[in-house]
Enzyme design. Structure first.
Site, short mmCIF file in Angstrom:
data_model
loop_
_atom_site.label_atom_id
_atom_site.label_comp_id
_atom_site.label_asym_id
_atom_site.label_seq_id
_atom_site.Cartn_x
_atom_site.Cartn_y
_atom_site.Cartn_z
N ASN A 261 -10.73 -2.54 -6.24
CA ASN A 261 -9.87 -1.54 -7.21
C ASN A 261 -10.48 -1.60 -8.50
O ASN A 261 -10.08 -0.50 -9.34
CB ASN A 261 -8.66 -2.39 -7.37
CG ASN A 261 -7.52 -2.19 -5.99
OD1 ASN A 261 -6.44 -2.81 -5.69
ND2 ASN A 261 -8.02 -1.12 -5.26
N ASP B 229 0.77 -1.30 0.17
CA ASP B 229 -0.03 0.01 -0.07
C ASP B 229 0.58 1.16 0.04
O ASP B 229 2.03 1.21 0.39
CB ASP B 229 -1.04 -0.08 1.21
CG ASP B 229 -2.18 0.85 1.08
OD1 ASP B 229 -2.43 1.29 -0.02
OD2 ASP B 229 -2.77 1.02 2.09
C1 FPP Z 1 -2.00 0.17 -3.36
O1 FPP Z 1 -1.45 1.64 -3.30
C2 FPP Z 1 -1.22 -0.44 -4.41
C3 FPP Z 1 -1.93 -1.06 -5.42
C4 FPP Z 1 -3.55 -1.20 -5.51
C5 FPP Z 1 -1.42 -1.82 -6.67
C6 FPP Z 1 -0.29 -2.63 -6.40
C7 FPP Z 1 0.61 -2.99 -7.50
C8 FPP Z 1 1.87 -2.87 -7.61
C9 FPP Z 1 2.73 -2.98 -6.71
C10 FPP Z 1 2.25 -2.69 -9.23
C11 FPP Z 1 2.04 -3.82 -9.98
C12 FPP Z 1 2.15 -5.00 -9.25
C13 FPP Z 1 2.86 -6.48 -9.68
C14 FPP Z 1 2.76 -7.59 -8.85
C15 FPP Z 1 3.79 -6.53 -10.95
P1 FPP Z 1 -2.43 2.63 -3.40
O2 FPP Z 1 -2.77 3.09 -4.86
O3 FPP Z 1 -3.72 2.09 -2.91
O4 FPP Z 1 -1.57 3.82 -2.74
P2 FPP Z 1 -2.48 4.94 -2.02
O5 FPP Z 1 -3.34 4.29 -0.88
O6 FPP Z 1 -1.46 5.75 -1.35
O7 FPP Z 1 -3.44 5.80 -2.93
#
Ligand code: FPP
Length: 246
Positions: free
Chosen positions: A69, A21
């Protein structure tokens, strides 16, 4: 000196799961668009996978995309799907070299066809690898998983394939997306949020929870080692008393 030397390799968690996250906030802090946060997050995915393989952790599960998501802005969803495709293409050779077996849990049929195709290709190509199982949770929601399992079990009862008395922990386990994976020992969530967010509710029944303020793109090997060392200091009682464990 690296924290790595303080890890007891005989007491490693068998299964580490991570809620990655903070990509968006990482980007915002730097005045960048969210997509760049996700892109930078893929570097942490690579270094964490490699660090787990090197230590000898048998199972790593990453929460990459939740059922919820899908409600994000269309462009962000598209970016995440594209990043998955590029990462899978880019990392396949390293997975082979490190003998990493890829698995996916979640509602995989909901993913765009291109992602499904790439995913199934890597899953197939790495299926004989034995060093570590890397599971990507994609379009995954734990309640959705439990509902699915319940439907399958009810169907079997209705058709006299199993009797109600046969329903136990193990049978439920075998109907979850995570069948054949051990329970989670250590659950890590980055970015300071202290929530489970519908992630592996059944599988974390006895997991140790570790929360760190670090945003996912800033999550380095030392942060992983710190989490493992913290885990190793905990007394896991599984409902027993301290004296019983001696
Ligand atoms: C949460 O951060 C992260 C995600 C929803 C996506 C995770 C994806 C990756 C790390 C990249 C692709 C994955 C792989 C396995 C290659 P957020 O967007 O919710 O952050 P925030 O809470 O700060 O907005």
């Amino acid at each position: 000196m690296s924290l790595k030397t303080s890890i007891d390799l005989k007491k490693l968690p068998r299964h580490i799961a991570i809620i990655m996250d903070g990509n968006g906030r990482w980007a915002k802090e730097k005045g960048l668009i969210r997509a760049l946060g996700h892109e930078s997050g893929t570097t942490s995915v690579r270094t964490t996978v490699e660090a787990c393989v090197e230590l000898g952790v048998g199972n790593l599960t990453l929460f990459a995309f939740s059922t919820e998501n899908w409600n994000r802005p269309k462009l962000e969803v598209k970016t995440l799907m594209q990043l998955l495709i590029t990462s899978l293409r880019k990392e396949m050779n390293t997975m082979q070299k490190n003998s990493v077996q890829l698995k996916a849990i979640g509602n995989i049929n909901h993913l765009p066809e291109k992602v499904q195709k790439e995913l199934l290709h890597v899953i197939e190509a790495t299926k004989e690898n034995t060093k570590m199982i890397l599971t990507l949770a994609l379009s995954y929601g734990s309640r959705d998983e439990i509902v699915n399992a319940t439907r399958q079990i009810c169907d079997k009862v209705k058709n006299n394939i199993i009797s109600i008395e046969k329903i136990d922990d193990e049978l439920i386990n075998q109907h979850l997306y995570t069948r054949n994976l051990p329970d989670v020992d250590l659950l890590i969530r980055t970015s300071g949020e202290k929530r489970i967010s519908n992630f592996m509710l059944w599988q974390i029944a006895y997991a140790e929870l570790y929360f760190t303020e670090v945003f996912w793109p800033d999550f380095k090997n030392e942060n992983l080692y710190e989490a493992i060392i913290n885990y190793q200091k905990r007394e896991r009682r599984f409902g027993k008393t301290t004296d019983q464990l001696k």
